[in-house]
Write a protein that holds these residues in place. Structure first.
Motif, PDB file in Angstrom:
ATOM      1  N   ALA A  17       0.881  -1.179   0.000  1.00  0.00           N
ATOM      2  CA  ALA A  17       0.000   0.000   0.000  1.00  0.00           C
ATOM      3  C   ALA A  17       0.907   1.214   0.000  1.00  0.00           C
ATOM      4  O   ALA A  17       2.051   1.140   0.448  1.00  0.00           O
ATOM      5  CB  ALA A  17      -0.894  -0.003   1.226  1.00  0.00           C
ATOM      6  N   PRO A  18       0.436   2.325  -0.507  1.00  0.00           N
ATOM      7  CA  PRO A  18       1.267   3.532  -0.441  1.00  0.00           C
ATOM      8  C   PRO A  18       1.645   3.838   1.004  1.00  0.00           C
ATOM      9  O   PRO A  18       0.875   3.596   1.923  1.00  0.00           O
ATOM     10  CB  PRO A  18       0.352   4.620  -1.016  1.00  0.00           C
ATOM     11  N   ALA A  19       2.834   4.344   1.209  1.00  0.00           N
ATOM     12  CA  ALA A  19       3.347   4.563   2.561  1.00  0.00           C
ATOM     13  C   ALA A  19       2.435   5.448   3.393  1.00  0.00           C
ATOM     14  O   ALA A  19       2.262   5.220   4.583  1.00  0.00           O
ATOM     15  CB  ALA A  19       4.747   5.161   2.486  1.00  0.00           C
ATOM     16  N   ALA A  20       1.828   6.445   2.788  1.00  0.00           N
ATOM     17  CA  ALA A  20       0.952   7.344   3.540  1.00  0.00           C
ATOM     18  C   ALA A  20      -0.335   6.645   3.961  1.00  0.00           C
ATOM     19  O   ALA A  20      -0.942   7.008   4.963  1.00  0.00           O
ATOM     20  CB  ALA A  20       0.629   8.563   2.702  1.00  0.00           C
ATOM     21  N   ALA A  21      -0.764   5.640   3.196  1.00  0.00           N
ATOM     22  CA  ALA A  21      -2.021   4.976   3.495  1.00  0.00           C
ATOM     23  C   ALA A  21      -1.842   3.743   4.372  1.00  0.00           C
ATOM     24  O   ALA A  21      -2.818   3.175   4.837  1.00  0.00           O
ATOM     25  CB  ALA A  21      -2.711   4.579   2.199  1.00  0.00           C
ATOM     26  N   GLN A  22      -0.614   3.301   4.604  1.00  0.00           N
ATOM     27  CA  GLN A  22      -0.400   2.107   5.404  1.00  0.00           C
ATOM     28  C   GLN A  22      -0.735   2.370   6.857  1.00  0.00           C
ATOM     29  O   GLN A  22      -0.434   3.416   7.408  1.00  0.00           O
ATOM     30  CB  GLN A  22       1.048   1.644   5.310  1.00  0.00           C
ATOM     31  N   ARG A  23      -1.335   1.397   7.455  1.00  0.00           N
ATOM     32  CA  ARG A  23      -1.598   1.448   8.887  1.00  0.00           C
ATOM     33  C   ARG A  23      -0.782   0.338   9.512  1.00  0.00           C
ATOM     34  O   ARG A  23      -1.132  -0.828   9.418  1.00  0.00           O
ATOM     35  CB  ARG A  23      -3.081   1.273   9.153  1.00  0.00           C
ATOM     36  N   LEU A  24       0.297   0.719  10.158  1.00  0.00           N
ATOM     37  CA  LEU A  24       1.158  -0.270  10.782  1.00  0.00           C
ATOM     38  C   LEU A  24       0.571  -0.691  12.119  1.00  0.00           C
ATOM     39  O   LEU A  24       0.005   0.117  12.849  1.00  0.00           O
ATOM     40  CB  LEU A  24       2.565   0.300  10.974  1.00  0.00           C
ATOM     41  N   ASP A  25       0.726  -1.953  12.417  1.00  0.00           N
ATOM     42  CA  ASP A  25       0.285  -2.495  13.690  1.00  0.00           C
ATOM     43  C   ASP A  25       1.211  -1.960  14.776  1.00  0.00           C
ATOM     44  O   ASP A  25       2.419  -2.149  14.707  1.00  0.00           O
ATOM     45  CB  ASP A  25       0.350  -4.019  13.604  1.00  0.00           C
ATOM     46  N   PRO A  26       0.684  -1.297  15.806  1.00  0.00           N
ATOM     47  CA  PRO A  26       1.543  -0.660  16.808  1.00  0.00           C
ATOM     48  C   PRO A  26       2.075  -1.587  17.891  1.00  0.00           C
ATOM     49  O   PRO A  26       2.628  -1.114  18.875  1.00  0.00           O
ATOM     50  CB  PRO A  26       0.611   0.396  17.416  1.00  0.00           C
ATOM     51  N   GLU A  27       1.926  -2.885  17.740  1.00  0.00           N
ATOM     52  CA  GLU A  27       2.325  -3.804  18.802  1.00  0.00           C
ATOM     53  C   GLU A  27       3.841  -3.876  18.964  1.00  0.00           C
ATOM     54  O   GLU A  27       4.595  -3.714  18.002  1.00  0.00           O
ATOM     55  CB  GLU A  27       1.788  -5.193  18.506  1.00  0.00           C
ATOM     56  N   PRO A  28       4.307  -4.156  20.177  1.00  0.00           N
ATOM     57  CA  PRO A  28       5.743  -4.348  20.389  1.00  0.00           C
ATOM     58  C   PRO A  28       6.153  -5.772  20.002  1.00  0.00           C
ATOM     59  O   PRO A  28       5.306  -6.659  19.855  1.00  0.00           O
ATOM     60  CB  PRO A  28       5.892  -4.143  21.894  1.00  0.00           C
ATOM     61  N   PHE A  29       7.448  -5.976  19.858  1.00  0.00           N
ATOM     62  CA  PHE A  29       7.969  -7.320  19.582  1.00  0.00           C
ATOM     63  C   PHE A  29       8.199  -7.998  20.924  1.00  0.00           C
ATOM     64  O   PHE A  29       9.170  -7.716  21.620  1.00  0.00           O
ATOM     65  CB  PHE A  29       9.264  -7.245  18.773  1.00  0.00           C
ATOM     66  N   TRP A  32       7.346 -13.661  23.839  1.00  0.00           N
ATOM     67  CA  TRP A  32       7.281 -14.443  25.062  1.00  0.00           C
ATOM     68  C   TRP A  32       5.998 -14.159  25.832  1.00  0.00           C
ATOM     69  O   TRP A  32       5.656 -14.881  26.743  1.00  0.00           O
ATOM     70  CB  TRP A  32       8.498 -14.163  25.943  1.00  0.00           C
ATOM     71  N   ARG A  33       5.258 -13.095  25.451  1.00  0.00           N
ATOM     72  CA  ARG A  33       4.026 -12.794  26.180  1.00  0.00           C
ATOM     73  C   ARG A  33       2.818 -12.540  25.285  1.00  0.00           C
ATOM     74  O   ARG A  33       1.709 -12.441  25.773  1.00  0.00           O
ATOM     75  CB  ARG A  33       4.235 -11.607  27.117  1.00  0.00           C
ATOM     76  N   ILE A  34       2.998 -12.420  23.987  1.00  0.00           N
ATOM     77  CA  ILE A  34       1.882 -12.159  23.081  1.00  0.00           C
ATOM     78  C   ILE A  34       1.572 -13.441  22.313  1.00  0.00           C
ATOM     79  O   ILE A  34       2.402 -13.949  21.560  1.00  0.00           O
ATOM     80  CB  ILE A  34       2.216 -10.999  22.117  1.00  0.00           C
ATOM     81  N   GLN A  37       1.776 -13.653  18.411  1.00  0.00           N
ATOM     82  CA  GLN A  37       3.146 -13.667  17.881  1.00  0.00           C
ATOM     83  C   GLN A  37       3.735 -15.068  18.007  1.00  0.00           C
ATOM     84  O   GLN A  37       4.497 -15.508  17.149  1.00  0.00           O
ATOM     85  CB  GLN A  37       4.007 -12.634  18.591  1.00  0.00           C
ATOM     86  N   GLN A  38       3.355 -15.793  19.050  1.00  0.00           N
ATOM     87  CA  GLN A  38       3.778 -17.186  19.166  1.00  0.00           C
ATOM     88  C   GLN A  38       3.163 -18.016  18.036  1.00  0.00           C
ATOM     89  O   GLN A  38       3.800 -18.921  17.495  1.00  0.00           O
ATOM     90  CB  GLN A  38       3.371 -17.753  20.527  1.00  0.00           C
ATOM     91  N   GLN A  39       1.931 -17.672  17.669  1.00  0.00           N
ATOM     92  CA  GLN A  39       1.294 -18.364  16.559  1.00  0.00           C
ATOM     93  C   GLN A  39       2.003 -18.048  15.239  1.00  0.00           C
ATOM     94  O   GLN A  39       2.115 -18.912  14.373  1.00  0.00           O
ATOM     95  CB  GLN A  39      -0.184 -17.977  16.482  1.00  0.00           C
ATOM     96  N   HIS A  40       2.502 -16.820  15.094  1.00  0.00           N
ATOM     97  CA  HIS A  40       3.257 -16.471  13.888  1.00  0.00           C
ATOM     98  C   HIS A  40       4.577 -17.249  13.837  1.00  0.00           C
ATOM     99  O   HIS A  40       5.007 -17.666  12.759  1.00  0.00           O
ATOM    100  CB  HIS A  40       3.528 -14.967  13.836  1.00  0.00           C
ATOM    101  N   ILE A  41       5.224 -17.437  14.975  1.00  0.00           N
ATOM    102  CA  ILE A  41       6.464 -18.228  15.009  1.00  0.00           C
ATOM    103  C   ILE A  41       6.168 -19.669  14.595  1.00  0.00           C
ATOM    104  O   ILE A  41       6.890 -20.253  13.782  1.00  0.00           O
ATOM    105  CB  ILE A  41       7.114 -18.165  16.407  1.00  0.00           C
TER     106      ILE A  41
END
Length: 125
Positions: A17-29, A32-34, A37-41
């Motif tokens: 998507a164009p950079a101005a229109a992207q909505r990045l997910d604000p989650e931290p890396f 070990w607690r999310i 993210q364990q499911q993504h691993i």
């Protein structure tokens, strides 16, 4: 060949998507607690292990670099789809949007699967 694959992966990041229109997910890396993210691993590791099976053409699965790049491309595609849903429905918050941390977890899972496969091959010899 590797330059072409890396170029395609970078193009996928830029075209999502164009950079101005992207909505990045604000989650931290913090895998070990999310939980998702364990499911993504786990998904990254599973996709990498599937890529090692003879269901893909040999040219796509013959090196670890190509398999990890394939998992990265699939992760970019998935996150771009999430970003499209966020844009269409105007959803905001953790877990929604193009998650760079989620993409990093996909790659981490693929690298872990490659490492485990390498260790198993060396132990068997």
């Amino acid at each position: 060949m590797h330059r072409r694959l890396v170029g395609l992966a970078l193009l996928g990041l830029l075209v999502a998507a164009p950079a101005a229109a992207q909505r990045l997910d604000p989650e931290p890396f913090a895998p070990w607690r999310i939980t998702y993210q364990q499911q993504h691993i786990a998904a990254g590791a599973g996709l990498d292990l599937l890529a090692q099976l003879p269901i893909l053409p040999k040219g796509m699965r013959d090196t670890p670099f190509k398999r990890v790049l394939l998992v990265t491309f699939i992760g970019i595609t998935y996150e771009a789809g999430q970003e499209t849903i966020v844009r269409d429905r105007d959803i905001r918050g953790d877990g929604f949007g193009f998650g760079l941390a989620d993409l990093a977890c996909d790659i981490l899972g693929a690298l872990a699967a490659e490492g485990a496969t390498y260790l198993l091959r060396t132990v068997r010899q």
